[in-house]
Design a protein around this motif. Structure first.
Motif, PDB file in Angstrom:
ATOM      1  N   PRO A 110      12.269 -21.723  45.047  1.00  0.00           N
ATOM      2  CA  PRO A 110      12.492 -21.773  43.594  1.00  0.00           C
ATOM      3  C   PRO A 110      12.539 -23.205  43.082  1.00  0.00           C
ATOM      4  N   GLN A 111      12.150 -23.375  41.834  1.00  0.00           N
ATOM      5  CA  GLN A 111      12.179 -24.701  41.229  1.00  0.00           C
ATOM      6  C   GLN A 111      13.589 -25.282  41.214  1.00  0.00           C
ATOM      7  N   ALA A 112      14.587 -24.392  41.197  1.00  0.00           N
ATOM      8  CA  ALA A 112      15.987 -24.836  41.147  1.00  0.00           C
ATOM      9  C   ALA A 112      16.408 -25.568  42.413  1.00  0.00           C
ATOM     10  N   ILE A 113      15.542 -25.576  43.460  1.00  0.00           N
ATOM     11  CA  ILE A 113      15.885 -26.308  44.681  1.00  0.00           C
ATOM     12  C   ILE A 113      16.144 -27.776  44.368  1.00  0.00           C
ATOM     13  N   GLY A 114      15.501 -28.264  43.309  1.00  0.00           N
ATOM     14  CA  GLY A 114      15.653 -29.665  42.939  1.00  0.00           C
ATOM     15  C   GLY A 114      17.031 -30.022  42.422  1.00  0.00           C
ATOM     16  N   ASN A 115      17.886 -29.010  42.192  1.00  0.00           N
ATOM     17  CA  ASN A 115      19.233 -29.266  41.678  1.00  0.00           C
ATOM     18  C   ASN A 115      20.239 -29.559  42.777  1.00  0.00           C
ATOM     19  N   LEU A 116      19.836 -29.458  44.036  1.00  0.00           N
ATOM     20  CA  LEU A 116      20.751 -29.768  45.140  1.00  0.00           C
ATOM     21  C   LEU A 116      20.822 -31.285  45.302  1.00  0.00           C
ATOM     22  N   ALA A 117      21.572 -31.899  44.436  1.00  0.00           N
ATOM     23  CA  ALA A 117      21.564 -33.361  44.304  1.00  0.00           C
ATOM     24  C   ALA A 117      22.033 -34.091  45.561  1.00  0.00           C
ATOM     25  N   LYS A 118      22.887 -33.459  46.375  1.00  0.00           N
ATOM     26  CA  LYS A 118      23.449 -34.142  47.541  1.00  0.00           C
ATOM     27  C   LYS A 118      22.716 -33.816  48.835  1.00  0.00           C
ATOM     28  N   LEU A 119      21.703 -32.963  48.766  1.00  0.00           N
ATOM     29  CA  LEU A 119      21.027 -32.501  49.980  1.00  0.00           C
ATOM     30  C   LEU A 119      20.343 -33.662  50.707  1.00  0.00           C
ATOM     31  N   GLN A 120      20.620 -33.774  52.011  1.00  0.00           N
ATOM     32  CA  GLN A 120      20.032 -34.836  52.835  1.00  0.00           C
ATOM     33  C   GLN A 120      19.057 -34.296  53.875  1.00  0.00           C
ATOM     34  N   SER A 121      19.269 -33.047  54.334  1.00  0.00           N
ATOM     35  CA  SER A 121      18.393 -32.452  55.347  1.00  0.00           C
ATOM     36  C   SER A 121      17.987 -31.055  54.913  1.00  0.00           C
ATOM     37  N   LEU A 122      16.674 -30.796  54.914  1.00  0.00           N
ATOM     38  CA  LEU A 122      16.145 -29.486  54.553  1.00  0.00           C
ATOM     39  C   LEU A 122      15.113 -29.081  55.595  1.00  0.00           C
ATOM     40  N   GLN A 157       3.158 -21.293  51.206  1.00  0.00           N
ATOM     41  CA  GLN A 157       1.802 -21.693  50.863  1.00  0.00           C
ATOM     42  C   GLN A 157       1.787 -22.843  49.862  1.00  0.00           C
ATOM     43  N   VAL A 158       2.896 -22.988  49.140  1.00  0.00           N
ATOM     44  CA  VAL A 158       3.007 -24.032  48.121  1.00  0.00           C
ATOM     45  C   VAL A 158       4.417 -24.600  48.152  1.00  0.00           C
ATOM     46  N   ILE A 159       4.519 -25.911  47.946  1.00  0.00           N
ATOM     47  CA  ILE A 159       5.808 -26.572  47.768  1.00  0.00           C
ATOM     48  C   ILE A 159       5.891 -27.001  46.307  1.00  0.00           C
ATOM     49  N   CYS A 160       6.925 -26.571  45.620  1.00  0.00           N
ATOM     50  CA  CYS A 160       7.039 -26.867  44.192  1.00  0.00           C
ATOM     51  C   CYS A 160       7.297 -28.355  43.969  1.00  0.00           C
ATOM     52  N   PRO A 161       6.770 -28.928  42.887  1.00  0.00           N
ATOM     53  CA  PRO A 161       6.954 -30.358  42.599  1.00  0.00           C
ATOM     54  C   PRO A 161       8.412 -30.758  42.453  1.00  0.00           C
ATOM     55  N   GLU A 162       9.272 -29.793  42.105  1.00  0.00           N
ATOM     56  CA  GLU A 162      10.692 -30.100  41.897  1.00  0.00           C
ATOM     57  C   GLU A 162      11.374 -30.598  43.156  1.00  0.00           C
ATOM     58  N   ILE A 163      10.723 -30.458  44.311  1.00  0.00           N
ATOM     59  CA  ILE A 163      11.323 -30.974  45.530  1.00  0.00           C
ATOM     60  C   ILE A 163      11.491 -32.490  45.462  1.00  0.00           C
ATOM     61  N   PHE A 167      -1.796 -28.071  50.668  1.00  0.00           N
ATOM     62  CA  PHE A 167      -1.626 -29.397  50.077  1.00  0.00           C
ATOM     63  C   PHE A 167      -0.139 -29.639  49.857  1.00  0.00           C
ATOM     64  N   LEU A 168       0.214 -30.893  49.667  1.00  0.00           N
ATOM     65  CA  LEU A 168       1.590 -31.301  49.400  1.00  0.00           C
ATOM     66  C   LEU A 168       1.660 -31.919  48.014  1.00  0.00           C
ATOM     67  N   PRO A 169       2.755 -31.726  47.303  1.00  0.00           N
ATOM     68  CA  PRO A 169       2.859 -32.297  45.951  1.00  0.00           C
ATOM     69  C   PRO A 169       3.009 -33.811  45.998  1.00  0.00           C
TER      70      PRO A 169
END
Length: 351
Positions: free
Chosen positions: A81-93, A101-107, A125-127
């Motif tokens: 989900p695009q909301a993945i970009g809201n995990l402001a403190k995330l260091q490891s994913l 098949q796609v990685i959203c630009p919000e990453i 492809f990668l964003p």
């Protein structure tokens, strides 16, 4: 199983756990208990490996705002989900071994991210937004369907290890040569035909793995004497009871070098006589002058003498010097538990 899951989550909430292990739980959907009320405000590390998840909730960041590490290896996740970009403190994913098949630009909004693992998916492809990850140190996109890498990766100034094995890459973006902290670059088993001439100019880049790129003809000169690996040094035979082979010449039996494991089959992995000869001459010509009086300076042309003094690289397993281009065509990508430990390729410098 469900009661154990509920109890684990309830205990984590009550005792304000920082780590929660939900691996091997046969989960098809994200547990709603994690998202009820205020969620787990104190949780920093969530392990959900080896389940059957297909997606992530949109309110993940809202309910787990302090997540530092999120491990989702080996699920069936097809969409982030695009909301993945809201995990402001995330260091490891870790999203390895899923169905992406796609990685959203919000990453690209994960500005604290240091380690991103996307291996074994279906990415074509990668964003470009990956270039916004200024703190990114490790990126693993191996075993996908990538034909190119985004040029903006050159803006990931903290990147130290880039692994892109087993894709369909035809080239390495020249911009990656500018990465100041890149220490290891692994692009084995691709479709590379050439490498940027500037690759290896940075003193930080010490490990380059490009084996099984059968159309790759040579290496940039900046990679000489750096660790470019070797899977054919013969130090680690697959069969423990391999006997030393010998060549019978009449009544004389001459033992063959340990590198020679079999002869006569295209599938055999045999160190070439050319390579062994170069190594032997390298040792001989590297001796002090008083110990090498028997060697005439006219035995070899100057081009070979220069090459003997400056090998193309050294094996990361046996430390022996390496000289020829035989490896990318003869030695396949080795299966090891250590990602990025592979074979290598050598430039056709002696022709």
């Amino acid at each position: 199983m469900a009661s154990e899951l509920h109890e684990a989550i309830f205990t984590a909430k009550q005792e304000r756990h920082k780590n929660l292990f939900l691996n091997y739980r046969n989960l098809n959907i994200f547990p709603v208990e994690l998202l009820k009320d205020e969620g787990l405000q104190f949780l920093e590390r969530l392990y959900m490996k080896r389940n059957s998840l297909t997606t992530l909730p949109d309110n993940l960041a809202q309910k787990l705002p302090n997540l530092i590490e999120l491990y989702l290896h080996s699920n069936n996740i097809a969409i982030i989900p695009q909301a993945i970009g809201n995990l402001a403190k995330l260091q490891s994913l870790d999203l390895s071994d899923n169905a992406l098949q796609v990685i959203c630009p919000e990453i690209g909004r994960l500005r604290s991210l240091r380690h991103l693992r996307l291996a074994n998916n279906q990415l074509k492809f990668l964003p470009q937004e990956l270039g916004d990850l200024k703190e990114l140190e490790t990126l693993d996109v191996s075993m996908n369907l990538l034909k190119t890498l985004p040029e903006r990766l050159a803006q990931c100034l903290s990147l130290q290890c880039l692994t892109a094995d087993r894709n369909r890459l035809h080239c390495v973006p020249r911009q990656l040569c500018l990465l100041p902290d890149l220490n290891e670059l692994s692009m084995a088993a691709n479709c590379l035909t050439s490498l940027p001439l500037d690759l290896g100019r940075s003193m930080e880049l010490q490990f380059v793995f490009v084996d099984n790129n059968v159309h790759l003809k040579g290496l940039p000169s900046y990679l000489y004497n750096k660790v470019i690996g070797c899977s054919g040094c013969g130090l680690s035979l697959q069969v423990s009871d391999v006997k030393q082979l010998s060549l019978a010449l009449g009544e004389l039996s001459v033992p063959l070098p340990s590198e020679v494991k079999s002869i006569g089959s295209e599938a055999d992995r045999v160190l070439t006589l050319e390579e062994m000869a170069m190594r032997t001459l390298h040792v001989a010509y590297s001796r002090p002058r008083k110990d090498a009086k028997f060697l005439s300076p006219f035995l070899l042309p100057n081009s070979l003498l220069d090459l003997l003094q400056c090998p193309l690289g050294h094996c990361h397993r046996c430390s022996q010097p390496m000289f020829t281009i035989v490896y990318p065509k003869l030695f396949p990508l080795r299966e090891t538990a250590l990602a990025g430990v592979h074979g290598s390729v050598y430039t056709d410098h002696i022709h």
